[in-house]
Design a protein around this motif. Structure first.
Motif, short mmCIF file in Angstrom:
data_model
loop_
_atom_site.label_atom_id
_atom_site.label_comp_id
_atom_site.label_asym_id
_atom_site.label_seq_id
_atom_site.Cartn_x
_atom_site.Cartn_y
_atom_site.Cartn_z
N ASP A 1 33.77 57.08 74.37
CA ASP A 1 33.52 56.70 75.43
C ASP A 1 34.97 56.10 76.15
O ASP A 1 35.66 55.75 76.02
N GLU B 1 22.78 50.50 80.12
CA GLU B 1 22.70 49.15 79.35
C GLU B 1 23.73 48.72 79.68
O GLU B 1 24.30 49.16 80.18
N SER C 1 21.83 50.50 68.73
CA SER C 1 22.03 51.33 70.11
C SER C 1 22.85 50.81 70.89
O SER C 1 23.68 49.46 70.98
N ASP C 2 23.01 51.48 72.12
CA ASP C 2 24.15 51.25 73.13
C ASP C 2 23.29 49.90 73.56
O ASP C 2 24.19 48.69 73.81
N ARG D 1 30.25 59.54 80.09
CA ARG D 1 29.70 57.69 79.84
C ARG D 1 30.76 57.01 79.90
O ARG D 1 31.62 56.84 79.15
N LEU E 1 27.18 49.96 80.51
CA LEU E 1 27.47 51.35 80.17
C LEU E 1 26.76 52.00 81.21
O LEU E 1 25.68 52.14 81.39
N TRP F 1 31.87 52.91 80.06
CA TRP F 1 31.73 51.25 80.54
C TRP F 1 33.11 50.52 80.84
O TRP F 1 33.56 51.03 81.09
N ARG G 1 32.37 52.90 70.07
CA ARG G 1 32.29 54.25 70.82
C ARG G 1 33.23 55.33 71.76
O ARG G 1 33.91 55.28 71.93
#
Length: 246
Positions: free
Chosen positions: A59, A111, A6-7, A77, A103, A79, A56
């Motif tokens: 992203d 997150e 998961s993120d 999205r 994120l 980061w 990812r």
């Protein structure tokens, strides 16, 4: 499988892993001073970049230590990373440095994780608890002196100022409950406060710009000049005091 993280879990593992790399860079006192800081920045950035590219790849990434990855202007999205927050503290042997991984989606933190590797602490949005207990009457500020706005709030709210190193360490002191507030007006960039703000919000703390407006990330210019993080019990007093000087 690791590719299905998961993120939230990915952010946490990146923050913790980069922290472990940085602790290793300090091992044995073989490097010191500016060279130690430069090597730490470089190694943590390289590792984080590889992890995000692997896990990812679609992203975008905004980092203090590298050019943007992807088109932040069109990406939803993004980061926002600080591989080593508090390079100076890291280089002189202090414990007040951090790794920031966040994120953002649509400009808001979804997150985030902040690690304080020298103390073995990891704060993450999906597990952080709200600080409880009595207010401390303390406020985090720079070891080199706070801003006029911080001094004003300190006086108006009767908060004693405590010098703490990096932005992440200051913010996590509020999350931990060892201080009640962190007021910054001296200018920062998004990577300096994005993950700390995300974790603080998840912990139920008040986070805003000094004028009380919402903090929005992934702006065309990553300069983020001001913000406040504080216990919700003093939110109204804090914003009232800041209205008089900001």
């Amino acid at each position: 499988m690791i590719s299905r993280l998961s993120d939230a879990e990915l952010a946490a593992r990146i923050a913790q892993g980069a922290g472990e790399i940085l602790v290793g860079v300090r091992h044995g006192g073989l490097l010191e001073g500016r060279r130690l800081g430069d090597v730490g920045d470089t190694m943590a950035q390289a590792w984080i970049a590889e992890i995000l590219a692997r896990h990812r790849p679609r992203d975008a990434v905004l980092s203090e230590e590298a050019p943007d990855v992807g088109d932040r202007a069109t990406a939803d999205r993004v980061w926002i990373i600080d591989p080593l927050d508090g390079t100076r503290e890291f280089a002189v042997g202090s414990a007040d440095w951090a790794v920031h991984v966040a994120l953002t989606e649509g400009g808001r933190v979804t997150e985030a994780a902040v690690s304080l590797p020298a103390t073995g602490e990891l704060f993450r949005t999906d597990t952080v608890d709200e600080p409880t207990g009595e207010l401390t009457g303390l406020m985090a500020t720079s070891r080199h002196g706070g801003s006029y706005e911080a001094a004003w709030v300190s006086s108006r709210l009767n908060l004693s100022m405590v010098g703490i190193g990096s932005a992440g360490a200051k913010a996590m002191a509020v999350v931990r409950g060892t201080v009640d507030a962190y007021v910054h007006s001296g200018g920062q960039y998004e990577w300096d406060n994005c993950a700390p703000v995300g974790v603080a919000e998840a912990a139920g703390l008040h986070c805003s710009r000094l004028d009380g407006s919402e903090i929005v990330y992934n702006q065309p210019s990553p300069y983020m000049p001001d913000f406040v993080i504080c216990r919700k019990e003093i939110r109204a007093e804090m914003l009232t005091a800041l209205e008089l000087v900001w």
